[in-house]
Design an enzyme around this catalytic site. Structure first.
Site, PDB file in Angstrom:
ATOM      1  N   GLU A   1       0.660  -5.945  -1.972  1.00  0.00           N
ATOM      2  CA  GLU A   1       1.304  -5.257  -0.838  1.00  0.00           C
ATOM      3  C   GLU A   1       0.262  -4.702   0.122  1.00  0.00           C
ATOM      4  OE1 GLU A   1       4.554  -2.626  -1.829  1.00  0.00           O
ATOM      5  OE2 GLU A   1       4.229  -1.457  -0.001  1.00  0.00           O
TER       6      GLU A   1
ATOM      7  N   LYS B   1       8.716   4.706  -6.291  1.00  0.00           N
ATOM      8  CA  LYS B   1       8.181   3.353  -6.055  1.00  0.00           C
ATOM      9  C   LYS B   1       6.806   3.466  -5.381  1.00  0.00           C
ATOM     10  CE  LYS B   1       7.642  -0.757  -3.865  1.00  0.00           C
ATOM     11  NZ  LYS B   1       6.628  -1.131  -2.895  1.00  0.00           N
TER      12      LYS B   1
ATOM     13  N   ASP C   1       0.000  -3.019 -19.671  1.00  0.00           N
ATOM     14  CA  ASP C   1       1.351  -3.586 -19.589  1.00  0.00           C
ATOM     15  C   ASP C   1       2.182  -2.778 -18.593  1.00  0.00           C
ATOM     16  OD1 ASP C   1       3.979  -4.300 -20.008  1.00  0.00           O
ATOM     17  OD2 ASP C   1       3.818  -4.379 -22.189  1.00  0.00           O
TER      18      ASP C   1
ATOM     19  N   HIS D   1       1.631   0.196   8.166  1.00  0.00           N
ATOM     20  CA  HIS D   1       2.059  -0.929   7.352  1.00  0.00           C
ATOM     21  C   HIS D   1       1.993  -2.228   8.161  1.00  0.00           C
ATOM     22  CE1 HIS D   1       4.087  -2.457   3.831  1.00  0.00           C
ATOM     23  NE2 HIS D   1       4.824  -3.193   4.631  1.00  0.00           N
TER      24      HIS D   1
END
Ligand code: MEV
Length: 436
Positions: free
Chosen positions: A85, A276, A292, A389
């Protein structure tokens, strides 16, 4: 070719690639060429990757970057991040620099306990099962000693074993609950081996004690990825006057920042997105260090809803003109075992972090999460996130439109002051190519 196939796993790698390309590729030879490009040129390296999973066709790459200048508990770190991202690494680096001038990040490991469970069915009298368990616990543990010995030498092992009556939740349901310390290993294999061995000892002994119609039955034995007592806190704080922020004055900025975090404490729709943002930082370091991320994600979100409502993992407050911002996050991580000694890039990532212990990695990962969260909330309450972004995304858009390096350079300059949108970038590229 038929889309159904028997014995796929028995084919050679070349045959597998061939079958997938011929069956699913719009252009089979171009399809094969792409898979080939992503296979490593060094067969030894490729072999390592081929053996991680079954039916390997090629590799699926993520960029590996670093965010430098993290001051954590007085020590400087360069943090490796594997993530696709755009703007995550840039945001982490910016947050690292910002907080490094304000004392840096502080961390505290609040616990390192891991959990494993043997789930049982038993429909006889509870006292009989309790008695049987109490009489046999030390024998069960003795039978585990060959497995636990080396972990004990490393400072880990089994911390407690308990039989729990869960019949209020489910008829006939009991549980053997084990707590573990696993030193620098994430410990999944160690825990699951202990559980399965104990389950066998339990069944063998039970067969000698209980009548067939009362025999307790092991349903399954498995570690839990819910690790609320394997917890780390990362925090930052600064006198508000030293925030030196743009647009809003420092007091209103701090209030708005705390408000945004409090909204995420109370409003699950916001909390999920807020968390998130935290996981953008957390997962990137977890993946880079070969841990993991599915286990961590599952445990983190269960922890975020531990009081019955899904809440933000981070918290903020203003106290005596100081802004405090912190994150408590459960992280069961390892720096030995698993991928850590197998994946060449994982080894390098751990080297970048000066070969941390599992506890130190917990601290680093929590900081990456807090930094990322700070960067996101900071943007949200000031400029909005799209500005930064889309600037980072501009290169992706240009690549997708087939722009060459020269075109990318000219258009990036052009968009330094202009809002990046898909259509505006397309138009700019067309104009440039038309000679405007
Ligand atoms: C985007 O990947 C993450 C954010 O949505 C996080 C947030 O809203 O706090 C920017």
């Amino acid at each position: 070719m038929s889309k159904k196939i028997e014995g796929f796993s028995k084919l050679t790698k070349a045959e597998k690639i061939n079958w997938v390309a011929e069956t699913h590729g719009e252009n089979p030879s171009a399809f094969k060429a792409t898979l080939e490009t992503y296979n490593h040129s060094n067969p030894e390296v490729q072999k390592i990757h081929d053996e991680f999973i079954e039916n390997t066709l090629t590799n699926h790459y993520l960029p590996l970057g670093v965010a430098p200048n993290f001051l954590i508990d007085g020590k400087w770190y360069t943090i490796p991040m594997a993530i696709e991202e755009s703007s995550v690494v840039a945001a982490a680096s910016k947050a690292a620099k910002f907080w490094s001038t304000k004392g840096g990040f502080k961390t505290e490991v609040l616990g390192t306990e891991k959990v494993g469970q043997i789930h049982l069915n038993y429909y006889g009298p509870t006292e009989k099962l309790n008695r049987f368990f109490d009489e046999n616990t030390s024998r069960f543990l003795n039978e585990l000693s060959s497995i636990t010995e080396s972990m004990e030498r490393r400072g880990g092992g089994i911390q407690s074993v308990q039989l729990i009556d869960k019949t209020n939740a489910l008829e006939g349901y009991y549980q053997i609950d084990l707590r573990f310390e696993t030193a620098d290993a994430m410990g999944a294999n160690f825990i699951n081996t202990c559980l399965e061995t104990l389950a066998k000892s339990f069944t063998n002994a039970a067969t000698l004690t209980f009548e067939a119609d009362e025999l307790p039955e092991v349903v399954m034995s498995i570690l839990s990825n819910y690790v609320p007592n394997c917890l780390v806190r990362a925090s930052v704080s600064t006198p508000i006057e030293q925030l030196g922020v743009n647009q809003l004055d420092a007091q209103s900025y701090a209030k708005k920042f705390v408000r945004a975090v409090n909204i995420a404490r109370e409003e699950p729709y916001r909390a999920v997105t807020h968390n998130k943002g935290i996981m953008n930082g957390v997962d990137a370091v977890i993946i880079a260090t070969g841990n993991d991320f599915r286990a961590v994600e599952a445990g983190v979100h269960a922890y975020a809803s531990r009081d019955g409502k899904y809440r933000s993992l981070s918290q903020a407050k203003i106290e005596k003109d100081t802004l405090h911002f912190w994150l408590d996050i459960p992280l069961a991580l390892g720096t030995v075992g698993g991928l850590t000694s197998l994946h060449p890039l994982v080894k390098r990532s751990l080297e970048i972090l000066d070969k941390p212990s599992a506890k130190e990695l917990m601290r680093i990962v929590a900081v990456a999460g807090l930094a990322q969260n700070f960067a996101a909330v900071n943007s949200l309450v000031t400029t909005g996130i799209q500005k930064g972004h889309m600037k980072m995304h501009l290169l992706n858009l240009l690549s997708a439109l087939g722009a060459n390096e020269h075109e990318k350079q000219i258009i990036s300059k052009q968009f330094s002051e202009q809002t990046v949108t898909n259509s505006a970038v397309k138009e700019a590229l067309t104009k440039l190519r038309d000679g405007h």
